[in-house]
Scaffold this active site. Structure first.
Site, PDB file in Angstrom:
ATOM      1  N   ARG A 110       0.825  -1.211   0.000  1.00  0.00           N
ATOM      2  CA  ARG A 110       0.000   0.000   0.000  1.00  0.00           C
ATOM      3  C   ARG A 110       0.864   1.267   0.000  1.00  0.00           C
ATOM      4  O   ARG A 110       0.480   2.298  -0.546  1.00  0.00           O
ATOM      5  CB  ARG A 110      -0.937  -0.005   1.220  1.00  0.00           C
ATOM      6  CG  ARG A 110      -1.950   1.141   1.165  1.00  0.00           C
ATOM      7  CD  ARG A 110      -2.891   1.152   2.339  1.00  0.00           C
ATOM      8  NE  ARG A 110      -2.200   1.489   3.563  1.00  0.00           N
ATOM      9  CZ  ARG A 110      -2.768   1.500   4.760  1.00  0.00           C
ATOM     10  NH1 ARG A 110      -4.046   1.176   4.877  1.00  0.00           N
ATOM     11  NH2 ARG A 110      -2.081   1.819   5.830  1.00  0.00           N
ATOM     12  N   ARG A 130       4.089   0.379  14.844  1.00  0.00           N
ATOM     13  CA  ARG A 130       2.628   0.162  14.900  1.00  0.00           C
ATOM     14  C   ARG A 130       2.325  -1.261  15.346  1.00  0.00           C
ATOM     15  O   ARG A 130       1.392  -1.497  16.114  1.00  0.00           O
ATOM     16  CB  ARG A 130       2.000   0.447  13.522  1.00  0.00           C
ATOM     17  CG  ARG A 130       1.961   1.931  13.189  1.00  0.00           C
ATOM     18  CD  ARG A 130       1.871   2.181  11.691  1.00  0.00           C
ATOM     19  NE  ARG A 130       0.575   1.877  11.119  1.00  0.00           N
ATOM     20  CZ  ARG A 130       0.358   1.794   9.801  1.00  0.00           C
ATOM     21  NH1 ARG A 130       1.337   1.987   8.941  1.00  0.00           N
ATOM     22  NH2 ARG A 130      -0.852   1.529   9.364  1.00  0.00           N
TER      23      ARG A 130
HETATM   24  P1  AP5 Z   1      -6.859  -1.636   5.011  1.00  0.00           P
HETATM   25  O1  AP5 Z   1      -8.256  -2.024   4.759  1.00  0.00           O
HETATM   26  O2  AP5 Z   1      -6.454  -0.216   4.745  1.00  0.00           O
HETATM   27  O3  AP5 Z   1      -6.426  -2.061   6.479  1.00  0.00           O
HETATM   28  P2  AP5 Z   1      -6.621  -1.305   7.851  1.00  0.00           P
HETATM   29  O4  AP5 Z   1      -6.703  -2.348   8.888  1.00  0.00           O
HETATM   30  O5  AP5 Z   1      -7.751  -0.316   7.744  1.00  0.00           O
HETATM   31  O6  AP5 Z   1      -5.201  -0.575   7.897  1.00  0.00           O
HETATM   32  P3  AP5 Z   1      -4.746   0.803   8.508  1.00  0.00           P
HETATM   33  O7  AP5 Z   1      -3.330   0.979   8.080  1.00  0.00           O
HETATM   34  O8  AP5 Z   1      -5.658   1.913   8.161  1.00  0.00           O
HETATM   35  O9  AP5 Z   1      -4.830   0.468  10.012  1.00  0.00           O
HETATM   36  P4  AP5 Z   1      -4.125   1.120  11.210  1.00  0.00           P
HETATM   37  O10 AP5 Z   1      -4.825   0.531  12.355  1.00  0.00           O
HETATM   38  O11 AP5 Z   1      -2.640   0.981  11.208  1.00  0.00           O
HETATM   39  O12 AP5 Z   1      -4.327   2.664  10.921  1.00  0.00           O
HETATM   40  P5  AP5 Z   1      -5.330   3.753  11.472  1.00  0.00           P
HETATM   41  O13 AP5 Z   1      -5.621   4.687  10.381  1.00  0.00           O
HETATM   42  O14 AP5 Z   1      -6.453   3.127  12.203  1.00  0.00           O
HETATM   43  O15 AP5 Z   1      -5.929  -2.640   4.167  1.00  0.00           O
HETATM   44  C1  AP5 Z   1      -4.512  -2.476   4.140  1.00  0.00           C
HETATM   45  C2  AP5 Z   1      -4.013  -2.860   2.728  1.00  0.00           C
HETATM   46  O16 AP5 Z   1      -4.258  -4.247   2.513  1.00  0.00           O
HETATM   47  C3  AP5 Z   1      -4.740  -2.129   1.611  1.00  0.00           C
HETATM   48  O17 AP5 Z   1      -3.831  -1.849   0.579  1.00  0.00           O
HETATM   49  C4  AP5 Z   1      -5.809  -3.142   1.144  1.00  0.00           C
HETATM   50  O18 AP5 Z   1      -6.159  -2.973  -0.199  1.00  0.00           O
HETATM   51  C5  AP5 Z   1      -5.106  -4.464   1.391  1.00  0.00           C
HETATM   52  N1  AP5 Z   1      -6.041  -5.543   1.746  1.00  0.00           N
HETATM   53  C6  AP5 Z   1      -7.102  -5.478   2.574  1.00  0.00           C
HETATM   54  N2  AP5 Z   1      -7.704  -6.679   2.673  1.00  0.00           N
HETATM   55  C7  AP5 Z   1      -6.974  -7.545   1.911  1.00  0.00           C
HETATM   56  C8  AP5 Z   1      -7.086  -8.928   1.616  1.00  0.00           C
HETATM   57  N3  AP5 Z   1      -8.059  -9.693   2.136  1.00  0.00           N
HETATM   58  N4  AP5 Z   1      -6.159  -9.481   0.812  1.00  0.00           N
HETATM   59  C9  AP5 Z   1      -5.150  -8.721   0.269  1.00  0.00           C
HETATM   60  N5  AP5 Z   1      -5.017  -7.394   0.502  1.00  0.00           N
HETATM   61  C10 AP5 Z   1      -5.893  -6.811   1.313  1.00  0.00           C
HETATM   62  O19 AP5 Z   1      -4.430   4.469  12.590  1.00  0.00           O
HETATM   63  C11 AP5 Z   1      -3.287   5.228  12.239  1.00  0.00           C
HETATM   64  C12 AP5 Z   1      -2.674   5.840  13.490  1.00  0.00           C
HETATM   65  O20 AP5 Z   1      -3.632   6.735  14.103  1.00  0.00           O
HETATM   66  C13 AP5 Z   1      -2.320   4.855  14.628  1.00  0.00           C
HETATM   67  O21 AP5 Z   1      -1.042   4.280  14.439  1.00  0.00           O
HETATM   68  C14 AP5 Z   1      -2.395   5.774  15.860  1.00  0.00           C
HETATM   69  O22 AP5 Z   1      -1.253   6.580  15.951  1.00  0.00           O
HETATM   70  C15 AP5 Z   1      -3.577   6.660  15.537  1.00  0.00           C
HETATM   71  N6  AP5 Z   1      -4.860   6.100  16.031  1.00  0.00           N
HETATM   72  C16 AP5 Z   1      -5.851   5.579  15.278  1.00  0.00           C
HETATM   73  N7  AP5 Z   1      -6.870   5.183  16.056  1.00  0.00           N
HETATM   74  C17 AP5 Z   1      -6.506   5.455  17.324  1.00  0.00           C
HETATM   75  C18 AP5 Z   1      -7.136   5.259  18.578  1.00  0.00           C
HETATM   76  N8  AP5 Z   1      -8.341   4.681  18.691  1.00  0.00           N
HETATM   77  N9  AP5 Z   1      -6.462   5.649  19.688  1.00  0.00           N
HETATM   78  C19 AP5 Z   1      -5.262   6.210  19.606  1.00  0.00           C
HETATM   79  N10 AP5 Z   1      -4.603   6.430  18.452  1.00  0.00           N
HETATM   80  C20 AP5 Z   1      -5.225   6.052  17.318  1.00  0.00           C
END
Ligand code: AP5
Length: 212
Positions: free
Chosen positions: A147, A164
């Site tokens: 990605r 992460r």
């Molecule tokens: P995708 O669907 O984007 O996966 P995701 O789980 O949504 O991944 P994120 O990177 O968005 O999760 P994250 O938890 O690290 O980030 P977030 O934004 O929440 O899929 C990933 C890739 O795989 C894509 O390219 C997709 O096409 C591919 N894919 C999907 N399914 C597939 C399959 N079956 N087979 C093959 N490929 C596939 O958080 C970011 C940051 O924000 C955190 O690190 C933290 O600093 C902060 N943060 C967020 N939420 C909180 C909270 N609640 N509290 C405190 N800090 C927070």
């Protein structure tokens, strides 16, 4: 890491949200586990409102606010932003959606630590089900590096991905056990194709929605 300034809580009137009493689903999983991908499909089938804590935080960063600048540093370090910041952003977004007639919520990327879930459920209402996407670290890294070629996300690089994963294993893995013990967890092996995984997701959601 510079100290995070004391967070001022906003005074948010949750009355309309509590009165609506719509179902709430938490969506958890490691970085790149497919939370966002599956949420898109869930929205299309069930018409729930998708709120991603990561997206809400990135929007705050983009707004250029002083708080956004602080958040950038934390997110680039792969750490968790203060609980109150995320919870207030989610509450505001939920209230906006309720005004527009939301039928229920997918809260994606939340709770990241047991305390986040406890505070959400105490201040808003209990979640109906916690959906957990179980994916090996090897697959997570592979997906995120793939990605990274197009995402433009500051945290999609090997160094931050490792952090992460570390944060997930330390802070979020206990969330999974917490809700499993309560009998409220749908643990889904999420290494197959997007559609295969979605078929399992719907089997859980159909039951949860019917049992409303
Ligand atoms: P995708 O669907 O984007 O996966 P995701 O789980 O949504 O991944 P994120 O990177 O968005 O999760 P994250 O938890 O690290 O980030 P977030 O934004 O929440 O899929 C990933 C890739 O795989 C894509 O390219 C997709 O096409 C591919 N894919 C999907 N399914 C597939 C399959 N079956 N087979 C093959 N490929 C596939 O958080 C970011 C940051 O924000 C955190 O690190 C933290 O600093 C902060 N943060 C967020 N939420 C909180 C909270 N609640 N509290 C405190 N800090 C927070």
């Amino acid at each position: 890491m510079p100290p995070v300034p004391v967070v001022e809580r906003k005074n948010i009137d949750l009355g309309p949200l509590k009165a609506a009493n719509v179902p709430i689903f938490f969506i958890v999983g490691g970085p790149g586990s497919g939370k966002g991908t599956q949420c898109e499909k869930i929205v299309a089938k069930y018409g729930l409102t998708h709120l991603s804590s990561g997206d809400l935080l990135r929007a705050e960063v983009k707004s250029g606010s002083p708080r956004g600048t602080q958040l950038t540093k934390i997110m680039e370090a792969g750490e968790l932003v203060p609980l109150e910041v995320v919870l207030d952003l989610i509450k505001e977004a939920m209230l906006e959606a309720i005004k527009k007639g939301s039928k229920g919520f997918l809260i994606d990327g939340y709770p990241r630590e047991v305390k986040q879930g406890e505070q959400f459920e105490a201040e808003i209402q209990p979640s109906k089900l916690v959906v957990y996407f179980d994916v090996s670290e090897e697959t997570l890294v592979k997906r995120l590096l793939h990605r990274a070629k197009t995402s433009g996300r500051a945290d999609d690089n090997m160094e931050t991905i490792k952090k992460r994963l570390h944060t997930f294993n330390n802070a979020t893995a206990p969330v999974v056990l917490h809700y499993e013990k309560k009998g409220k967890l749908a643990r889904i092996k999420a290494e197959g194709s997007v559609d295969e995984i979605f078929a399992v997701v719907t089997s859980h959601l159909d039951k949860a929605v019917a049992g409303k």
